[in-house]
Enzyme design. Structure first.
Site, PDB file in Angstrom:
ATOM      1  CG  ASP A  11      -2.111   0.898   1.088  1.00  0.00           C
ATOM      2  OD1 ASP A  11      -2.388   1.367  -0.035  1.00  0.00           O
ATOM      3  OD2 ASP A  11      -2.774   1.164   2.115  1.00  0.00           O
ATOM      4  CG  HIS A  28      -0.076   2.563  -9.273  1.00  0.00           C
ATOM      5  ND1 HIS A  28      -0.315   2.087  -7.999  1.00  0.00           N
ATOM      6  CD2 HIS A  28      -1.158   3.321  -9.599  1.00  0.00           C
ATOM      7  CE1 HIS A  28      -1.503   2.537  -7.585  1.00  0.00           C
ATOM      8  NE2 HIS A  28      -2.020   3.296  -8.546  1.00  0.00           N
ATOM      9  CG  LEU A 122       9.537 -16.855  -4.232  1.00  0.00           C
ATOM     10  CD1 LEU A 122       9.433 -16.947  -2.722  1.00  0.00           C
ATOM     11  CD2 LEU A 122      10.015 -15.463  -4.632  1.00  0.00           C
TER      12      LEU A 122
HETATM   13  C1  IPE Z   1      -5.309  -2.819  -0.447  1.00  0.00           C
HETATM   14  O1  IPE Z   1      -5.020  -1.470  -0.571  1.00  0.00           O
HETATM   15  C2  IPE Z   1      -5.262  -3.461  -1.801  1.00  0.00           C
HETATM   16  C3  IPE Z   1      -3.934  -3.562  -2.403  1.00  0.00           C
HETATM   17  C4  IPE Z   1      -2.804  -3.264  -1.836  1.00  0.00           C
HETATM   18  C5  IPE Z   1      -3.922  -4.085  -3.745  1.00  0.00           C
HETATM   19  P1  IPE Z   1      -6.168  -0.364  -0.704  1.00  0.00           P
HETATM   20  O2  IPE Z   1      -5.469   0.936  -0.794  1.00  0.00           O
HETATM   21  O3  IPE Z   1      -7.088  -0.712  -1.814  1.00  0.00           O
HETATM   22  O4  IPE Z   1      -6.939  -0.539   0.670  1.00  0.00           O
HETATM   23  P2  IPE Z   1      -7.858   0.473   1.466  1.00  0.00           P
HETATM   24  O5  IPE Z   1      -8.839   1.048   0.485  1.00  0.00           O
HETATM   25  O6  IPE Z   1      -6.961   1.518   2.029  1.00  0.00           O
HETATM   26  O7  IPE Z   1      -8.494  -0.363   2.533  1.00  0.00           O
HETATM   27  C1  IPE Z   2      -1.431   0.319  -3.399  1.00  0.00           C
HETATM   28  O1  IPE Z   2      -1.240   1.686  -3.390  1.00  0.00           O
HETATM   29  C2  IPE Z   2      -1.572  -0.230  -4.795  1.00  0.00           C
HETATM   30  C3  IPE Z   2      -2.930  -0.631  -5.170  1.00  0.00           C
HETATM   31  C4  IPE Z   2      -3.977  -0.668  -4.397  1.00  0.00           C
HETATM   32  C5  IPE Z   2      -3.109  -1.006  -6.560  1.00  0.00           C
HETATM   33  P1  IPE Z   2      -2.470   2.696  -3.374  1.00  0.00           P
HETATM   34  O2  IPE Z   2      -2.784   3.054  -4.782  1.00  0.00           O
HETATM   35  O3  IPE Z   2      -3.589   2.164  -2.586  1.00  0.00           O
HETATM   36  O4  IPE Z   2      -1.796   3.932  -2.646  1.00  0.00           O
HETATM   37  P2  IPE Z   2      -2.469   4.904  -1.591  1.00  0.00           P
HETATM   38  O5  IPE Z   2      -3.058   4.058  -0.519  1.00  0.00           O
HETATM   39  O6  IPE Z   2      -3.504   5.684  -2.332  1.00  0.00           O
HETATM   40  O7  IPE Z   2      -1.337   5.755  -1.109  1.00  0.00           O
HETATM   41 MG    MG Z   3      -4.118   2.338  -0.639  1.00  0.00          MG
END
Ligand code: IPE
Ligand code: IPE
Ligand code: MG
Length: 225
Positions: A11, A28, A122
């Site tokens: 995240d 990303h 892995l």
């Molecule tokens: C969880 O992250 C999903 C992934 C890392 C793919 P999100 O950013 O979607 O989760 P929430 O919305 O903060 O719970």
């Molecule tokens: C995690 O990073 C990646 C995915 C959920 C695809 P986020 O895109 O959720 O990043 P934040 O949480 O907005 O910083």
């Molecule tokens: Mg997120």
């Protein structure tokens, strides 16, 4: 002991980009670089299964442009980045429902899985359009369809995407959020949880080492004394 199975909620890509006044997609992109480094390092450490949460079943709520950018990075990962990982012995498995993905991307993912199926170093699970509740419901549907009369924990586990794999010993979440976000609800029953404020693009092999050494200090009691 090195955890046999590490699961990571990757995240913070969006926040990483925002801090730099860049569009979210840059976060990303940087996140994919972290994935490559962490996979290589985990394989070197002797981790057996690494599960990465890349796209949740709830992430469809994001703007179409962001979802498309993620798919394009995923396509690139399947076609190009994975090649760099094949020689470290990575075997790819997808956790999640690919049926709603664009046909081209689906084919690329299937080919990538086939290209790595003889590898044994892995097991790399990538969770795509994954939701733990959806996974459990699907497992029950399949058990019913196959006439399972008396489900047990073992039988249910064998209908999950992670069938045959040990449960995660260590669950890591980056970016400081204290929640599970519908990830591996069944499998993490006794996982040790490690949350770091580091944003995923900033997460390094040293950070993984730090999480593992914290894990090694924990006393896992599994309900005992
Ligand atoms: C969880 O992250 C999903 C992934 C890392 C793919 P999100 O950013 O979607 O989760 P929430 O919305 O903060 O719970
Ligand atoms: C995690 O990073 C990646 C995915 C959920 C695809 P986020 O895109 O959720 O990043 P934040 O949480 O907005 O910083
Ligand atoms: Mg997120």
């Amino acid at each position: 002991m090195i955890p046999e199975h590490i699961a990571i909620i990757m995240d913070g890509n969006g926040r990483w980009a925002k801090k730099r006044s860049l569009p979210r997609v840059f976060g990303h992109k940087q996140g994919v670089k972290t994935v490559k480094k962490i996979v290589k390092f985990a394989s070197r450490l002797g981790v057996k299964v690494l599960t990465l949460y890349a796209f949740s079943a709830e992430n469809w709520k994001r703007p179409k442009t962001e979802v498309e950018a993620l798919f394009s990075l995923l396509s690139q990962f399947m076609k190009k980045d994975l090649k760099e990982l094949i020689h470290v012995g990575v075997r790819l498995r997808i956790l999640g429902d690919l049926s709603k993905f664009p046909q081209d991307l689906k084919s690329e993912i299937v080919s990538a899985c086939q290209a790595t199926e003889k590898n044994a170093n892995l097991e790399l699970n990538i969770a795509l359009n994954y939701g733990a509740r959806q996974e459990i419901v699907k497992a029950f549907e399949e058990m019913l369809a196959q006439g399972v009369k008396k489900p047990t924990e073992e039988i249910l586990s064998s209908f999950l995407y992670t069938a045959g794999q040990p449960d995660p010993d260590l669950l890591i979440r980056t970016s400081g959020e204290f929640r599970i976000s519908n990830f591996l609800l069944w499998q993490i029953a006794y996982s040790e949880i490690y949350i770091t404020d580091k944003l995923w693009p900033d997460f390094t092999p040293q950070d993984l080492e730090g999480a593992i050494s914290e894990f090694q200090k924990r006393e896992r009691r599994f309900g005992g004394i």
